[in-house]
Design an enzyme around this catalytic site. Sequence first.
Site, short mmCIF file in Angstrom:
data_model
loop_
_atom_site.label_atom_id
_atom_site.label_comp_id
_atom_site.label_asym_id
_atom_site.label_seq_id
_atom_site.Cartn_x
_atom_site.Cartn_y
_atom_site.Cartn_z
N LYS A 76 -8.84 -6.29 4.20
CA LYS A 76 -8.38 -5.37 5.26
C LYS A 76 -9.57 -4.76 5.97
O LYS A 76 -10.33 -3.99 5.38
CB LYS A 76 -7.53 -4.26 4.62
CG LYS A 76 -6.71 -3.49 5.60
CD LYS A 76 -5.73 -2.58 4.90
CE LYS A 76 -5.32 -1.44 5.80
NZ LYS A 76 -4.84 -0.29 5.05
N ARG A 97 1.42 14.58 -0.94
CA ARG A 97 1.82 15.22 0.30
C ARG A 97 3.30 15.57 0.32
O ARG A 97 3.72 16.57 0.89
CB ARG A 97 1.51 14.31 1.50
CG ARG A 97 0.04 14.17 1.78
CD ARG A 97 -0.23 13.08 2.75
NE ARG A 97 0.16 11.79 2.19
CZ ARG A 97 -0.16 10.61 2.70
NH1 ARG A 97 -0.83 10.56 3.81
NH2 ARG A 97 0.21 9.50 2.11
N HIS A 147 -7.93 15.00 2.86
CA HIS A 147 -8.79 14.51 1.76
C HIS A 147 -9.77 15.60 1.32
O HIS A 147 -9.98 15.83 0.13
CB HIS A 147 -9.63 13.31 2.22
CG HIS A 147 -8.86 12.07 2.56
ND1 HIS A 147 -9.03 11.41 3.75
CD2 HIS A 147 -7.95 11.36 1.85
CE1 HIS A 147 -8.25 10.34 3.77
NE2 HIS A 147 -7.58 10.29 2.64
N SER A 194 -4.94 9.02 7.33
CA SER A 194 -6.00 8.41 8.16
C SER A 194 -5.37 7.51 9.22
O SER A 194 -5.84 7.47 10.37
CB SER A 194 -6.94 7.58 7.29
OG SER A 194 -7.57 8.39 6.35
#
Length: 169
Positions: free
Chosen positions: A51, A100, A27, A137
């Site tokens: 969440k 990515r 990030h 993460s």
Amino acid sequence: MTGPESEGTQVRRAVCPGSFDPITNGHLDIISRASRLYDEVYVAVMINKSKKGLFEIDERIDLIRRVTAEYGNVRVEAFHGLLVDFCKQREIPAIVKGLRAVSDFDYELQMAQMNNGLSGVETLFVPTNPTYSFLSSSLVKEVATWGGDVSHLVPPLVLAALGERLRGD
Ligand code: PNS
């Protein structure tokens, strides 16, 4: 008024949105690169009430503020609801996202097209530094939970916070 707006030029703003639970070096790489391309970069931390994360929103924001403090033009805020509304309220015309791998592309393309259709906001994709192309993460949390070394994947402040949280301090 001072700065570029008073001189008749537009302040170039962009947003880097995400969950950031917690922020990783991947990030940070995207945020720092965006900070070199834009006058103001907002890091928008999504509040997702359905969440529960490892870190509370305020903790995520605090960590992001501390690890981005060296970039003078980065602001960190929470947001709830649609990203396009966050952009509209702050006159942000561009979303910057890291890609990515090809596997990221399908969903990111859908979101970019949806956001553009909703409000005209543009999405700019930045290829992730290959050092971080496997990084997320979720994986950091999983590896750290089982005692794996993630010191090369997150800033030292985040490593310390992860250690404390996972030890239950
Ligand atoms: O770090 P993440 O969880 O991959 O980030 C996803 C995020 C926050 C960028 C995305 O879910 C988002 O933009 N959510 C805000 C709600 C919204 O605008 N949804 C419509 C997207 S087209």
